[in-house]
Design an enzyme around this catalytic site. Structure first.
Site, PDB file in Angstrom:
ATOM      1  CB  VAL A  37      32.693-165.951 -57.377  1.00 57.87           C
ATOM      2  CG1 VAL A  37      34.107-165.423 -57.187  1.00 57.87           C
ATOM      3  CG2 VAL A  37      31.679-164.842 -57.050  1.00 57.87           C
ATOM      4  CG  ASP A  38      29.042-165.959 -62.629  1.00 58.21           C
ATOM      5  OD1 ASP A  38      29.647-166.927 -63.127  1.00 58.21           O
ATOM      6  OD2 ASP A  38      28.925-164.856 -63.214  1.00 58.21           O
ATOM      7  CB  CYS A  55      37.682-175.539 -35.314  1.00 56.68           C
ATOM      8  SG  CYS A  55      37.796-174.165 -36.466  1.00 56.68           S
ATOM      9  CE1 TYR A 106      31.115-162.353 -52.266  1.00 52.09           C
ATOM     10  CE2 TYR A 106      31.458-161.460 -50.076  1.00 52.09           C
ATOM     11  CZ  TYR A 106      31.834-161.567 -51.406  1.00 52.09           C
ATOM     12  OH  TYR A 106      32.931-160.875 -51.876  1.00 52.09           O
ATOM     13  CG  HIS A 139      39.064-163.172 -58.432  1.00 52.51           C
ATOM     14  ND1 HIS A 139      38.633-162.016 -59.045  1.00 52.51           N
ATOM     15  CD2 HIS A 139      40.418-163.116 -58.445  1.00 52.51           C
ATOM     16  CE1 HIS A 139      39.690-161.299 -59.424  1.00 52.51           C
ATOM     17  NE2 HIS A 139      40.777-161.950 -59.075  1.00 52.51           N
TER      18      HIS A 139
HETATM   19  C1  BJW Z   1      30.558-156.218 -70.875  1.00 53.29           C
HETATM   20  C2  BJW Z   1      29.212-156.330 -70.959  1.00 53.29           C
HETATM   21  C3  BJW Z   1      28.758-157.262 -71.862  1.00 53.29           C
HETATM   22  C4  BJW Z   1      29.559-154.877 -69.493  1.00 53.29           C
HETATM   23  N1  BJW Z   1      29.610-157.977 -72.585  1.00 53.29           N
HETATM   24  N2  BJW Z   1      31.465-156.858 -71.542  1.00 53.29           N
HETATM   25  C5  BJW Z   1      49.126-154.190 -59.147  1.00 53.29           C
HETATM   26  C6  BJW Z   1      48.766-152.876 -59.411  1.00 53.29           C
HETATM   27  C7  BJW Z   1      47.749-152.245 -58.668  1.00 53.29           C
HETATM   28  C8  BJW Z   1      47.105-152.914 -57.641  1.00 53.29           C
HETATM   29  C9  BJW Z   1      47.467-154.211 -57.375  1.00 53.29           C
HETATM   30  C10 BJW Z   1      48.466-154.828 -58.118  1.00 53.29           C
HETATM   31  N3  BJW Z   1      48.594-156.101 -57.656  1.00 53.29           N
HETATM   32  C11 BJW Z   1      47.697-156.296 -56.659  1.00 53.29           C
HETATM   33  C12 BJW Z   1      47.008-155.154 -56.443  1.00 53.29           C
HETATM   34  C13 BJW Z   1      45.936-154.953 -55.415  1.00 53.29           C
HETATM   35  C14 BJW Z   1      44.580-155.455 -55.838  1.00 53.29           C
HETATM   36  C15 BJW Z   1      44.152-154.693 -57.087  1.00 53.29           C
HETATM   37  O1  BJW Z   1      44.222-155.169 -58.187  1.00 53.29           O
HETATM   38  N4  BJW Z   1      43.648-153.482 -56.894  1.00 53.29           N
HETATM   39  C16 BJW Z   1      43.228-152.640 -58.018  1.00 53.29           C
HETATM   40  C17 BJW Z   1      41.680-152.568 -58.044  1.00 53.29           C
HETATM   41  C18 BJW Z   1      43.839-151.297 -57.874  1.00 53.29           C
HETATM   42  N5  BJW Z   1      44.574-156.903 -56.057  1.00 53.29           N
HETATM   43  C19 BJW Z   1      44.432-157.753 -55.061  1.00 53.29           C
HETATM   44  O2  BJW Z   1      44.307-157.376 -53.898  1.00 53.29           O
HETATM   45  C20 BJW Z   1      44.472-159.235 -55.401  1.00 53.29           C
HETATM   46  N6  BJW Z   1      45.352-159.918 -54.533  1.00 53.29           N
HETATM   47  C21 BJW Z   1      46.669-159.721 -54.559  1.00 53.29           C
HETATM   48  O3  BJW Z   1      47.219-159.044 -55.391  1.00 53.29           O
HETATM   49  O4  BJW Z   1      47.341-160.401 -53.577  1.00 53.29           O
HETATM   50  C22 BJW Z   1      48.740-160.234 -53.442  1.00 53.29           C
HETATM   51  C23 BJW Z   1      49.210-161.271 -52.468  1.00 53.29           C
HETATM   52  C24 BJW Z   1      50.180-162.180 -52.870  1.00 53.29           C
HETATM   53  C25 BJW Z   1      50.613-163.146 -51.985  1.00 53.29           C
HETATM   54  C26 BJW Z   1      50.064-163.208 -50.704  1.00 53.29           C
HETATM   55  C27 BJW Z   1      49.096-162.318 -50.322  1.00 53.29           C
HETATM   56  C28 BJW Z   1      48.655-161.341 -51.212  1.00 53.29           C
HETATM   57  C29 BJW Z   1      43.108-159.889 -55.170  1.00 53.29           C
HETATM   58  C30 BJW Z   1      42.043-159.324 -56.041  1.00 53.29           C
HETATM   59  C31 BJW Z   1      40.680-159.913 -55.631  1.00 53.29           C
HETATM   60  C32 BJW Z   1      39.535-159.248 -56.367  1.00 53.29           C
HETATM   61  N7  BJW Z   1      38.320-159.591 -55.754  1.00 53.29           N
HETATM   62  C33 BJW Z   1      37.061-159.109 -56.334  1.00 53.29           C
HETATM   63  C34 BJW Z   1      35.886-159.363 -55.333  1.00 53.29           C
HETATM   64  C35 BJW Z   1      35.843-160.789 -54.802  1.00 53.29           C
HETATM   65  C36 BJW Z   1      35.006-161.734 -55.603  1.00 53.29           C
HETATM   66  C37 BJW Z   1      33.506-161.384 -55.569  1.00 53.29           C
HETATM   67  O5  BJW Z   1      32.977-160.941 -54.544  1.00 53.29           O
HETATM   68  O6  BJW Z   1      32.867-161.603 -56.606  1.00 53.29           O
HETATM   69  O7  BJW Z   1      36.843-159.739 -57.585  1.00 53.29           O
HETATM   70  S1  BJW Z   1      37.086-157.379 -56.750  1.00 53.29           S
HETATM   71  C38 BJW Z   1      36.099-157.509 -58.193  1.00 53.29           C
HETATM   72  O8  BJW Z   1      36.888-157.061 -59.316  1.00 53.29           O
HETATM   73  C39 BJW Z   1      35.855-159.026 -58.384  1.00 53.29           C
HETATM   74  C40 BJW Z   1      36.103-159.179 -59.856  1.00 53.29           C
HETATM   75  O9  BJW Z   1      36.443-160.518 -60.160  1.00 53.29           O
HETATM   76  C41 BJW Z   1      37.201-158.196 -60.139  1.00 53.29           C
HETATM   77  C42 BJW Z   1      37.310-157.783 -61.591  1.00 53.29           C
HETATM   78  O10 BJW Z   1      36.215-157.028 -61.990  1.00 53.29           O
HETATM   79  P1  BJW Z   1      35.602-157.230 -63.456  1.00 53.29           P
HETATM   80  O11 BJW Z   1      35.037-158.571 -63.591  1.00 53.29           O
HETATM   81  O12 BJW Z   1      36.589-156.805 -64.467  1.00 53.29           O
HETATM   82  O13 BJW Z   1      34.349-156.228 -63.387  1.00 53.29           O
HETATM   83  P2  BJW Z   1      34.241-154.678 -63.773  1.00 53.29           P
HETATM   84  O14 BJW Z   1      32.918-154.201 -63.297  1.00 53.29           O
HETATM   85  O15 BJW Z   1      35.427-153.928 -63.329  1.00 53.29           O
HETATM   86  O16 BJW Z   1      34.268-154.672 -65.372  1.00 53.29           O
HETATM   87  C43 BJW Z   1      33.203-155.216 -66.142  1.00 53.29           C
HETATM   88  C44 BJW Z   1      33.519-155.009 -67.602  1.00 53.29           C
HETATM   89  O17 BJW Z   1      32.520-155.657 -68.369  1.00 53.29           O
HETATM   90  C45 BJW Z   1      33.531-153.530 -68.034  1.00 53.29           C
HETATM   91  O18 BJW Z   1      34.713-153.266 -68.766  1.00 53.29           O
HETATM   92  C46 BJW Z   1      32.297-153.410 -68.954  1.00 53.29           C
HETATM   93  O19 BJW Z   1      32.474-152.486 -70.021  1.00 53.29           O
HETATM   94  C47 BJW Z   1      32.164-154.814 -69.454  1.00 53.29           C
HETATM   95  N8  BJW Z   1      30.828-155.218 -69.860  1.00 53.29           N
HETATM   96  N9  BJW Z   1      28.634-155.429 -70.033  1.00 53.29           N
HETATM   97  C48 BJW Z   1      30.943-157.748 -72.406  1.00 53.29           C
HETATM   98  N10 BJW Z   1      27.404-157.448 -72.024  1.00 53.29           N
END
Ligand code: BJW
Length: 257
Positions: free
Chosen positions: A99-100, A146, A63, A115
């Site tokens: 988160v950027d 703590c 990170y 996030h």
């Molecule tokens: C362009 C481009 C250009 C390229 N122009 N576009 C329901 C169904 C299934 C699973 C679950 C569900 N509900 C919950 C879950 C579990 C899980 C989940 O979703 N898992 C799936 C992956 C299967 N979710 C969780 O665990 C969440 N929490 C939760 O549900 O808690 C329940 C709860 C309730 C009450 C109490 C306790 C618990 C939390 C999710 C946290 C995600 N965290 C991350 C990492 C942390 C942050 C960090 O380090 O930065 O967040 S994972 C990662 O994925 C990050 C991102 O924010 C997130 C999304 O990814 P993103 O941004 O979409 O990136 P990519 O790479 O996937 O896509 C990029 C896109 O850009 C592509 O489409 C390209 O084509 C495009 N692109 N260049 C425009 N120039």
């Protein structure tokens, strides 16, 4: 794009969901792309509470590197186009999974960071918070006085999203006339549900060079990069509304003031 422009001109409320793709043109990697973060790093080691408990130094090293890269990166045309759009529509909410901090730096005001952000670290035990600078958190300072551990103030897999931000995002998506889904693979929940379940009354446009699991269900897919597509969209929107009087709502900022 014509129908989207018409809908935008008539919209009283616009909701935008962004993901890491919007920051790709700022030089930051996405998660699941060819050179994405999850191609070279083990998700469960770096972005889960269990991974952090196992090896907090490794997690902070990763990170801290990302934090440094975020601070060196600059907002791109896509971030700025959305900040401009916010000034020109009656109600606007931008929920980002990123988160950027690039939306913040581009000037977006009504921003929900679903996030969390890498601007802050917080204690796992007493919830104390500490602002991070470009150095991040030195690994020798992970242990808090703590007895808890300082962790990034972001949402890992299995963790709940910040309650207020989530509630506001769900309400804004439900009330929106137009929803833009930009640069996200829409596979991570619950954020992805904003673009599908919560946006079911809106005209939904996806801006992404690639197809995603939600592409079939949206009203309009603009296949292009966020920087180019949003610039064209907002320029054309501004050109077509130049002489239009926008409805007044004191809560929002109009006319580029
Ligand atoms: C362009 C481009 C250009 C390229 N122009 N576009 C329901 C169904 C299934 C699973 C679950 C569900 N509900 C919950 C879950 C579990 C899980 C989940 O979703 N898992 C799936 C992956 C299967 N979710 C969780 O665990 C969440 N929490 C939760 O549900 O808690 C329940 C709860 C309730 C009450 C109490 C306790 C618990 C939390 C999710 C946290 C995600 N965290 C991350 C990492 C942390 C942050 C960090 O380090 O930065 O967040 S994972 C990662 O994925 C990050 C991102 O924010 C997130 C999304 O990814 P993103 O941004 O979409 O990136 P990519 O790479 O996937 O896509 C990029 C896109 O850009 C592509 O489409 C390209 O084509 C495009 N692109 N260049 C425009 N120039």
């Amino acid at each position: 794009m014509e129908e989207l422009l018409r809908r935008l001109r008539e919209a009283t409320s616009v909701f935008v969901l962004t993901g890491s793709g919007i920051s790709a043109e700022s030089g930051l990697p996405t998660f699941r792309g060819v050179n994405g973060l999850w191609r070279t790093h083990r998700v469960e080691e770096l972005a889960s509470p269990e991974g952090f408990a196992r090896n907090p130094k490794l997690v902070w090293t990763w990170y801290n590197e990302r934090n440094a890269a975020h601070r060196q990166a600059k907002p791109n045309a896509g971030h700025y186009a959305l900040a401009e759009l916010e000034k020109r529509v009656p109600a606007f909410t931008l929920a980002t999974q990123n988160v950027d901090s690039l939306h913040l730096r581009a000037g977006t005001k009504n921003l929900l960071e679903l996030h969390g952000s890498l601007r802050v670290a917080r204690c796992t035990k007493c919830d104390a918070r500490r602002s991070l600078d470009a150095t991040g958190l030195p690994v020798e300072e992970i242990e808090h006085e703590c007895g808890g551990l300082m962790r990034p103030d972001i949402v890992w897999f299995g963790e709940a999203l910040p309650e207020t931000a989530w509630r506001q995002a769900a309400a804004a998506a439900s009330q929106a006339d137009v929803v833009l889904v930009v640069g996200t693979s829409a596979v991570v929940y619950p954020a992805a549900a904003l673009a599908t379940h919560y946006a079911r009354n809106a005209y939904v446009a996806e801006i992404n060079p690639e197809e995603t699991p939600i592409s079939d269900g949206v009203d309009c897919s603009l296949r292009g990069t966020a920087g180019e597509t949003l610039t064209t969209l907002v320029e054309r929107f501004l050109a077509s509304t130049r002489h239009k009087t926008l409805p007044r709502d004191p809560k929002h900022n109009y006319g580029g003031s």
